[in-house]
Design a protein around this motif. Structure first.
Motif, PDB file in Angstrom:
ATOM      1  N   GLN A  97      -6.841  -9.830   1.727  1.00 11.08           N
ATOM      2  CA  GLN A  97      -6.465  -8.795   2.571  1.00 11.08           C
ATOM      3  C   GLN A  97      -5.257  -8.731   3.152  1.00 11.08           C
ATOM      4  N   THR A  98      -4.899  -7.589   3.778  1.00 10.06           N
ATOM      5  CA  THR A  98      -3.261  -7.946   4.684  1.00 10.06           C
ATOM      6  C   THR A  98      -3.552  -7.272   5.999  1.00 10.06           C
ATOM      7  N   THR A 123      -1.284  -6.434   8.634  1.00  5.43           N
ATOM      8  CA  THR A 123       0.100  -5.708   8.891  1.00  5.43           C
ATOM      9  C   THR A 123       0.515  -5.578  10.212  1.00  5.43           C
ATOM     10  N   PHE A 142      -6.089 -14.106   3.194  1.00  2.00           N
ATOM     11  CA  PHE A 142      -5.510 -12.718   3.522  1.00  2.00           C
ATOM     12  C   PHE A 142      -4.048 -13.020   3.506  1.00  2.00           C
ATOM     13  N   GLN A 143      -3.323 -11.972   3.500  1.00  2.00           N
ATOM     14  CA  GLN A 143      -1.795 -11.923   3.531  1.00  2.00           C
ATOM     15  C   GLN A 143      -1.705 -11.376   4.919  1.00  2.00           C
ATOM     16  N   VAL A 144      -0.323 -11.792   5.427  1.00  2.00           N
ATOM     17  CA  VAL A 144       0.408 -11.457   6.726  1.00  2.00           C
ATOM     18  C   VAL A 144       1.546 -10.750   6.413  1.00  2.00           C
ATOM     19  N   GLN A 145       1.806  -9.572   6.815  1.00  3.54           N
ATOM     20  CA  GLN A 145       3.066  -8.699   6.332  1.00  3.54           C
ATOM     21  C   GLN A 145       3.582  -8.323   7.931  1.00  3.54           C
ATOM     22  N   GLN A 195       6.353 -12.062   4.827  1.00  6.29           N
ATOM     23  CA  GLN A 195       5.070 -11.877   4.100  1.00  6.29           C
ATOM     24  C   GLN A 195       4.674 -13.454   3.863  1.00  6.29           C
ATOM     25  N   SER A 244       0.689 -15.868   2.797  1.00  8.13           N
ATOM     26  CA  SER A 244      -0.646 -15.854   2.471  1.00  8.13           C
ATOM     27  C   SER A 244      -1.234 -17.011   3.052  1.00  8.13           C
TER      28      SER A 244
END
Length: 461
Positions: free
Chosen positions: A51-52, A54, A438-441, A446, A448
Motif C-alpha cells: 500500500q502507499t 503519500t 507498503f510504499q512511501v511517496q 519513493q 518501499s
C-alpha cells in the motif's frame, strides 16, 4: 541489485525508488523480534502487495514544541544518587545531541509536590493550621531546591533550549476549603493570593535561570482523590484566569503561556467552556490533555471549537512492570501518532525515571505503580516502554517541525513532519496482526518497506 545498495537503509523491498536524497535512514522497534530502537536493521520481506503512504509537504498543520516526560521529585532524586560519570552519561543520552542521544526537548514539572514526591508540600506552608498568608511573605521554592532544581540546571547545561511546562497539583492548604493537601477546592477569597503565588513561582524559577514556557492551571482538576490534588470546576478556572491570573501575569510582564484543563479526553466540554469565557479567553494559549479516559479524537473537537488555540498532550503513565509488546504499540498509536494527528503540539509521557521499588510516592493516593521511562538502580539503567515510544519522535522531530499531510491507511497509523532543516520524518505503526509491506511517496522520493505486527518505524530523509 548492487546499484541499489545505498537505498537499503529504508528501501528493503524496493519498488521504483526515485529518491532525490538516496539516503533514507530508518529506526525500528519490534519488541516481538527483540529489536528496540535500532538504526537501519535488515527488515523481513513480505509477499503482500504494498500500500502507499503519500506525504504532501504543501498541506501543513501545527508546529511542534516537543516530546518528553515529567521530571518529578522522585525522578530527580534517582538521577542525583547516581555516580557523576553514570549521571552525566544518562543525561547526555536523554537530553544531548550525541549519536546515542534521544534528544528530549520538553519537560513537565510540578509546581511544588506531585504524587510522586515523598510527601506533599507547597511553596507557602504555614506551621499554624489556622494561619493565612495572603501576602505570601513565607513563599519559598522549598524542597525543590534540593533535587528538581539542581537536576534541571544539569539538563539546561546540556540543552539550554529545552522547553518547560509547569503544573500545580494543589495550592497551599490554607487557601483551600478543606485545609488539606488532598482534594477540596480553592476558596474564592484566596484566588488573588493564588494568582500571586503562581506569579512568584515563575519569577523565582527565572531567578534560578529556569524559564517556564507554559503553565497549566491545575493537574487533573476533576480528580480530587490524589494526594496532593484539587477540585477545580470549569467556571472557577475561567474566573480565576480572567479576573486574577491573566491580569497578574500581564502586570508582572510574564510571558508564560496559560493552558487550561490538563485532564482526560472524555471531557472536551471543560476546556471549551473555559475558553468560551470572554474574560478568560484572551489570556489562554490553549488546553492540555491526558488519556486515562475518552478518545484521542476529542482533541480535534476542541480544535474545531477554538482553532486559534493550541493543544498539548501532557501525561500518560505506563503501569509497572511494563510490557514492551503491549505498551509500545498502544502508546505509539494513541499518543505518538494519535495526539499530533489531533493537533497536539507536545507528546509527554509521565515520569522520567523510577527506581525498582517505585518510590517515592505520597500516601492517600500517590501512584505506587508508575513506571519511569528509565529505571535507575544505583548506576544501572533499564530502558522501559515509554523511553522507546518517545525516542521514535524526540530524536528526529525538532522544535518548530511542522506536521504535514500523510494519508490514513487501515492498520498503518502514521504521522509525518517536516523539520526546520527541511528533512522529512515519518512514524508508522503496524497495528495489524500480520506483516505489512507498503510504499512511501513524497514528491519524487519513493521507497518501499515493511513492518512486522506491533512494530514501529521512523524514516528520515
Amino acid at each position: 541489485m548492487k546499484n541499489l545498495f545505498p537505498f537499503l537503509f529504508g528501501c528493503i523491498l524496493l519498488v521504483s525508488c526515485q529518491v532525490q536524497d538516496p539516503k533514507v535512514n530508518f529506526w525500528l522497534t519490534d519488541p516481538k523480534s527483540g529489536i528496540l530502537f535500532e538504526k537501519n536493521p535488515e527488515m523481513l520481506k513480505s509477499g503482500q502487495e504494498p500500500q502507499t503512504i503519500t506525504i504532501d509537504i504543501e498541506s501543513r498543520f501545527q508546529s511542534m514544541d516537543g516530546f518528553g516526560f515529567t521530571l518529578s521529585q522522585g525522578s530527580a532524586q534517582h538521577i542525583l544518587q547516581m555516580s557523576d560519570s553514570a549521571r552525566n552519561s544518562l543525561l547526555l543520552e536523554l537530553f544531548g545531541n550525541e549519536e546515542n542521544s534521544i534528544r528530549i526537548n520538553y519537560l513537565r514539572l510540578s509546581v511544588a509536590a506531585s504524587d510522586l514526591n515523598e510527601f506533599p508540600f507547597s511553596y507557602n506552608d504555614l506551621e499554624d493550621s489556622l494561619a493565612i498568608d495572603p501576602e505570601l511573605e513565607n513563599f519559598s521554592l522549598s524542597y525543590d531546591t534540593l533535587d528538581v532544581i539542581p537536576v534541571l540546571k544539569m539538563i539546561l547545561e546540556i540543552n539550554p533550549k529545552i522547553k518547560l511546562m509547569a503544573s500545580p497539583w494543589s495550592p497551599p492548604k490554607w487557601m483551600k476549603d478543606n485545609k488539606d493537601t488532598r482534594g477540596g477546592s480553592l476558596l474564592e477569597e484566596f484566588e488573588p493570593a493564588y494568582a500571586k503565588y503562581l506569579v512568584k513561582y515563575i519569577q523565582a524559577m527565572k531567578a534560578e535561570g529556569i524559564n517556564i514556557d507554559a503553565l497549566t492551571i491545575q493537574n487533573e482538576p476533576l480528580h480530587p482523590g490524589n494526594n496532593p490534588s484539587l477540585l477545580m470546576l470549569p467556571e472557577q478556572q475561567a474566573r480565576f484566569i480572567g479576573r486574577y491570573l491573566g491580569p497578574a501575569f500581564s502586570e508582572s510582564g510574564i510571558e508564560t503561556k496559560i493552558v487550561v484543563y490538563d485532564h482526560n479526553a472524555d471531557r472536551p466540554d471543560y476546556p471549551i467552556s473555559v475558553m468560551s469565557d470572554s474574560l478568560a479567553n484572551p489570556f489562554i494559549d490553549g488546553s492540555a490533555f491526558h488519556l486515562y479516559g475518552g478518545e484521542i479524537e476529542a482533541l480535534s473537537e476542541v480544535h474545531r471549537a477554538f482553532p486559534n488555540k493550541n493543544i498539548y498532550f501532557t501525561e500518560q503513565w505506563v503501569g509497572a512492570p511494563g510490557n514492551l509488546e503491549g505498551d509500545i504499540p498502544w502508546h505509539v498509536k494513541n499518543l505518538l501518532i494519535g495526539a499530533p494527528r489531533n493537533w497536539a503540539k507536545t507528546v509527554l509521557e509521565w515520569n522520567l525515571s523510577s527506581n525498582p521499588s517505585l518510590t517515592p510516592h505520597t500516601d492517600r493516593g500517590g501512584c505506587d505503580r508508575c513506571l519511569g521511562a528509565v529505571t535507575i538502580d544505583g548506576d544501572q539503567v533499564t530502558r522501559n516502554p515509554a523511553y522507546y515510544v518517545i525516542a521514535h519522535a524526540s530524536k528526529f522531530v525538532d522544535e518548530g517541525s511542522v506536521r504535514i499531510e500523510s494519508n490514513s491507511i487501515e492498520g498503518l497509523p502514521n504521522v509525518a513532519y517536516q523539520t526546520p532543516s527541511g528533512k522529512k520524518v515519518l512514524i508508522v505503526l503496524n497495528d495489524s496482526s500480520a506483516p505489512v509491506a507498503f510504499q512511501v511517496q513524497e514528491g519524487k522520493t519513493q521507497f518501499s518497506t515493511n513492518l512486522n505486527p506491533g512494530a514501529t518505524g521512523t524514516w528520515i530523509w
